[in-house]
Design a protein around this motif. Sequence first.
Motif, PDB file in Angstrom:
ATOM      1  N   ARG A   1       0.678  -1.103   0.126  1.00  0.00           N
ATOM      2  CA  ARG A   1       0.037   0.006  -0.024  1.00  0.00           C
ATOM      3  C   ARG A   1       0.672   1.051   0.097  1.00  0.00           C
ATOM      4  N   SER A   2       2.057   1.301   0.163  1.00  0.00           N
ATOM      5  CA  SER A   2       2.795   2.132   0.122  1.00  0.00           C
ATOM      6  C   SER A   2       4.065   2.227  -0.890  1.00  0.00           C
ATOM      7  N   ALA A   3       3.902   3.624  -1.733  1.00  0.00           N
ATOM      8  CA  ALA A   3       5.056   3.887  -2.843  1.00  0.00           C
ATOM      9  C   ALA A   3       6.161   3.834  -2.190  1.00  0.00           C
ATOM     10  N   ALA A   4       6.486   4.348  -1.138  1.00  0.00           N
ATOM     11  CA  ALA A   4       7.663   4.378  -0.531  1.00  0.00           C
ATOM     12  C   ALA A   4       8.349   3.027  -0.167  1.00  0.00           C
ATOM     13  N   ALA A   5       7.492   2.174   0.394  1.00  0.00           N
ATOM     14  CA  ALA A   5       8.119   0.770   0.698  1.00  0.00           C
ATOM     15  C   ALA A   5       8.445   0.049  -0.718  1.00  0.00           C
ATOM     16  N   PHE A   6       7.707   0.369  -1.553  1.00  0.00           N
ATOM     17  CA  PHE A   6       7.842  -0.427  -2.974  1.00  0.00           C
ATOM     18  C   PHE A   6       9.216   0.080  -3.372  1.00  0.00           C
TER      19      PHE A   6
ATOM     20  N   LYS B   1      14.396 -18.668   7.914  1.00  0.00           N
ATOM     21  CA  LYS B   1      13.268 -19.638   8.368  1.00  0.00           C
ATOM     22  C   LYS B   1      12.123 -18.739   8.873  1.00  0.00           C
ATOM     23  N   LEU B   2      12.716 -17.638   9.972  1.00  0.00           N
ATOM     24  CA  LEU B   2      11.557 -16.910  10.282  1.00  0.00           C
ATOM     25  C   LEU B   2      10.960 -16.049   9.376  1.00  0.00           C
ATOM     26  N   ALA B   3      11.881 -15.458   8.578  1.00  0.00           N
ATOM     27  CA  ALA B   3      11.317 -14.516   7.523  1.00  0.00           C
ATOM     28  C   ALA B   3      10.548 -15.415   6.447  1.00  0.00           C
ATOM     29  N   CYS B   4      10.812 -16.490   6.008  1.00  0.00           N
ATOM     30  CA  CYS B   4      10.129 -17.377   5.002  1.00  0.00           C
ATOM     31  C   CYS B   4       8.765 -17.556   5.602  1.00  0.00           C
ATOM     32  N   GLN B   5       8.775 -17.921   6.885  1.00  0.00           N
ATOM     33  CA  GLN B   5       7.537 -18.402   7.545  1.00  0.00           C
ATOM     34  C   GLN B   5       6.407 -17.018   7.577  1.00  0.00           C
ATOM     35  N   ARG B   6       7.119 -15.605   7.817  1.00  0.00           N
ATOM     36  CA  ARG B   6       6.241 -14.453   7.811  1.00  0.00           C
ATOM     37  C   ARG B   6       5.801 -14.207   6.407  1.00  0.00           C
ATOM     38  N   ALA B   7       6.729 -14.316   5.502  1.00  0.00           N
ATOM     39  CA  ALA B   7       6.292 -14.095   4.146  1.00  0.00           C
ATOM     40  C   ALA B   7       4.981 -15.154   3.642  1.00  0.00           C
TER      41      ALA B   7
ATOM     42  N   GLN C   1      13.740  -2.003   6.066  1.00  0.00           N
ATOM     43  CA  GLN C   1      13.046  -0.502   6.031  1.00  0.00           C
ATOM     44  C   GLN C   1      11.629  -0.565   5.236  1.00  0.00           C
ATOM     45  N   ALA C   2      11.872  -1.290   4.173  1.00  0.00           N
ATOM     46  CA  ALA C   2      10.476  -1.164   3.476  1.00  0.00           C
ATOM     47  C   ALA C   2       9.350  -2.034   4.418  1.00  0.00           C
ATOM     48  N   LEU C   3       9.618  -2.989   5.201  1.00  0.00           N
ATOM     49  CA  LEU C   3       8.689  -3.536   6.046  1.00  0.00           C
ATOM     50  C   LEU C   3       8.288  -2.500   7.208  1.00  0.00           C
ATOM     51  N   LYS C   4       9.093  -1.526   7.597  1.00  0.00           N
ATOM     52  CA  LYS C   4       8.652  -0.550   8.558  1.00  0.00           C
ATOM     53  C   LYS C   4       7.701   0.269   8.179  1.00  0.00           C
ATOM     54  N   GLN C   5       7.573   0.587   6.461  1.00  0.00           N
ATOM     55  CA  GLN C   5       6.547   1.429   5.680  1.00  0.00           C
ATOM     56  C   GLN C   5       5.522   0.581   5.878  1.00  0.00           C
ATOM     57  N   ASP C   6       5.516  -0.756   5.431  1.00  0.00           N
ATOM     58  CA  ASP C   6       4.291  -1.451   5.322  1.00  0.00           C
ATOM     59  C   ASP C   6       4.830  -2.807   5.806  1.00  0.00           C
ATOM     60  N   SER C   7       4.028  -3.258   7.181  1.00  0.00           N
ATOM     61  CA  SER C   7       4.737  -4.218   8.017  1.00  0.00           C
ATOM     62  C   SER C   7       4.029  -5.432   7.426  1.00  0.00           C
ATOM     63  N   GLY C   8       3.113  -5.426   6.418  1.00  0.00           N
ATOM     64  CA  GLY C   8       2.527  -6.661   5.676  1.00  0.00           C
ATOM     65  C   GLY C   8       3.193  -6.935   4.168  1.00  0.00           C
ATOM     66  N   PHE C   9       4.209  -6.422   4.094  1.00  0.00           N
ATOM     67  CA  PHE C   9       4.716  -6.385   2.692  1.00  0.00           C
ATOM     68  C   PHE C   9       5.296  -7.522   2.236  1.00  0.00           C
ATOM     69  N   ALA C  10       4.843  -8.670   2.047  1.00  0.00           N
ATOM     70  CA  ALA C  10       5.186 -10.186   1.665  1.00  0.00           C
ATOM     71  C   ALA C  10       6.468 -10.421   0.900  1.00  0.00           C
TER      72      ALA C  10
END
Length: 763
Positions: free
Chosen positions: A359-364, A428-434, A392-401
């Motif tokens: 949802r964030s152009a900055a995160a993209f 492993k943690l990052a993949c599970q979250r994604a 940093q992108a996840l700080k802009q959008d915490s749901g950015f898979a």
Amino acid sequence: MNRTESGARGGGATPYRFDDIVVDPAAHSLLRAGVPQPVEPKAFAVLLALLQHPGELIGRDDLLDLVWGHRHVTPGVLTRVIAQLRHALGDDPQQPRYIQTRHALGYSFIGQLQDDTDTGTPPAPASDRTGVDVVPATGLQMAPPELPTSRHVQVGSPRQGRTDLESTWSAPESTPAHGQGIERRWKQRPWLVLAVLLSCALVTWAVIQRVTAPLPRLAASIAVMPFTSLSSDRNDDYFAEGLAEEMRDALAGVKGLKVAAPLSSDARNGAADAKALGARLGVATILDASVRREGSRVRITARLSDTATGFTLWSHTYDRELSGIFTTQSEIASEVVHALLGAIPGESDALAKRLTPTRSAAAFDIYLQGLDLLHHDTSSDTADKAIERFSQALKQDSGFAKAQAGICRAEIWRLESKHSAEAFGNAKLACQRAAQMDPSLPEVDLAMGDLYRIAGDSERALQYFRKSMRAPDMRVRAHIGAAIVYAGRGQHDLSVQEFQQALQLSPNDPIVLGQLGYQQYLDGNLPQAVISLREAVKLRPGNAYLWDTLGGLYVEAGNNADAEQAMLHSIAIEPTSSTLSNLGLLKYQAGDYAAAVDLQRQAIALDPQDFEIWGNLGGALRADPRASAADVHKAYEQAAVRAEAYLRVQPDSARAVALLGLYRVVLGDTASARMLVKRAESLPGQPGEVALVNAETLALLGDIEPARQRLATARAAGIADTVIATNLTFRRLGLLSAPGTASKSVGAEPPVPRESKGHPPGG
């Protein structure tokens, strides 16, 4: 053959004229300002249908029925033909003068036709020039485009009202007996008349088919080229390239549309125009675009080209706010799909969803920076920098898979290139979250495939790699991942097939060649590995990792002079821990132990988590008379601790197990060393390397004959004699001489450090 038409124009084959354009049905030609315009036969037939009914709306299905018979033809074919006609007529689709599109309905000719009746020759209202009656049209009709009439040489003058065809095939009206004799012979042989007529019909049909048959067309297919950055910031290429990658993967989700995998920049050389690229990639169209980003605005000029003709089917410029980048991308994708496949209910919404990953152009934007680092940067801290961007992108959008999947891939790279055990847990943690955020993303599938590959779950790894292949930008990496899995399972034929498919998708790709060469080295095929890496560095001479890996392979081949040159070349590009450690190995073999110690310490400063570098430092310290026993013990202890942590993550790494056995025997743990020798030899992979390390461990344990047997295995697997001959342990214990001539006691010499041959190239 005659053109049947309705409206103001009468019958006849006279050309259509409007503005500076002349369309001649008889000559099957289209002139604009006196210049012939190339048009396919089917496109010409569509144009005639529109001209025969000026101002009238002709439905898409009606045109498909009339010109193609509606058999196995998608609406996108008609859209492509209309685009070709607009190009030939110089008609702007945004402000048309000749062909108007009625979206979801059809097309109409809106130009002003010139009347040819003012030439002084009034047209015959009820018959054409051949004297054949013309039936007034009561509905939409379309005759095939007329063939150019042939000029026949005739004897005498034909009867008034006869056609050229009649005068050619009928007997003359002369009264001599000779002519009457001919007529009698024809009447006496009716079968001959039928045969001649049938032959004429077949010839005529063949000519018509040859002229009116469409050019061979590929199914609806497209290659999305890397978008070109026109921004004033020369470092802005990542943004344009990222937009192209997102576009490519979004279009791949459209049913009925084939999307080609991306070509590497090296593979694109020599194939810049649409025709050449189309032939190379086997696609019908090419999408390219230029991107200019200035401040808060972005200007994108997109163009869709036909690879058969080189014509531009569609082009448009979008000047928008940068915050609306996802909407702009969606509009471009929708235009492309409409041009190739026509209107598909619901597809525009589906494309918009796929092209809005956050949802964030900055995160993209920050995410694209991380992706660029992962794909192109060759510095020693590439993975760390990429992880920072994704975070940093996840700080802009915490749901950015996609950003979470990027962290997973970067951590896996850290694990493999730097032997960092903690990286596996992070991955492993990052993949599970994604996967929790969006399990449908191909980026998540690719990351999960790598995760299961590292974990040793080959079936799940292959499953995820196959799923990720639906996205063009994932296919090459997925095939490489599958190749590594098959190689680990000992299925080398399948591994080769996967690498071949990766190279077919991206010919002359230096990263694929580098990965292939590294795997060939792991499989014990050193000569072929060197060939692959030589080709890779030739294609990408600025890649430090490729030079580093080639240098390590030269060491294995016993070519130390070329090895040193390759490593120095790598260091000049970017000093990496792997290259510095490999160069330290060369100094050790040359007897320059002080230089070897210094280089190993420099490598550890760059990467303190790599257990192999700590082991190499321990070996160099034992050979250096200035080093203390405490320093030697500390180096091997650090190596052993890190190797054990690495093996908890990668328990099937035969070479890591063998090296841990060597570290243990130096530290005095002989029981563990013997157990680790057996364990290493029970695992697949790197038989030559494992045999060489185990030979040294067994020699230090006092098992001289088993050590000799391992050395024979190492030589048979391609380990160079120079590597064996410079090993001080083998020399001091007499393993280089005939059996029974050893004169030194066990443990008299330290082991020679053994470094990895670079890393699997690329990210």
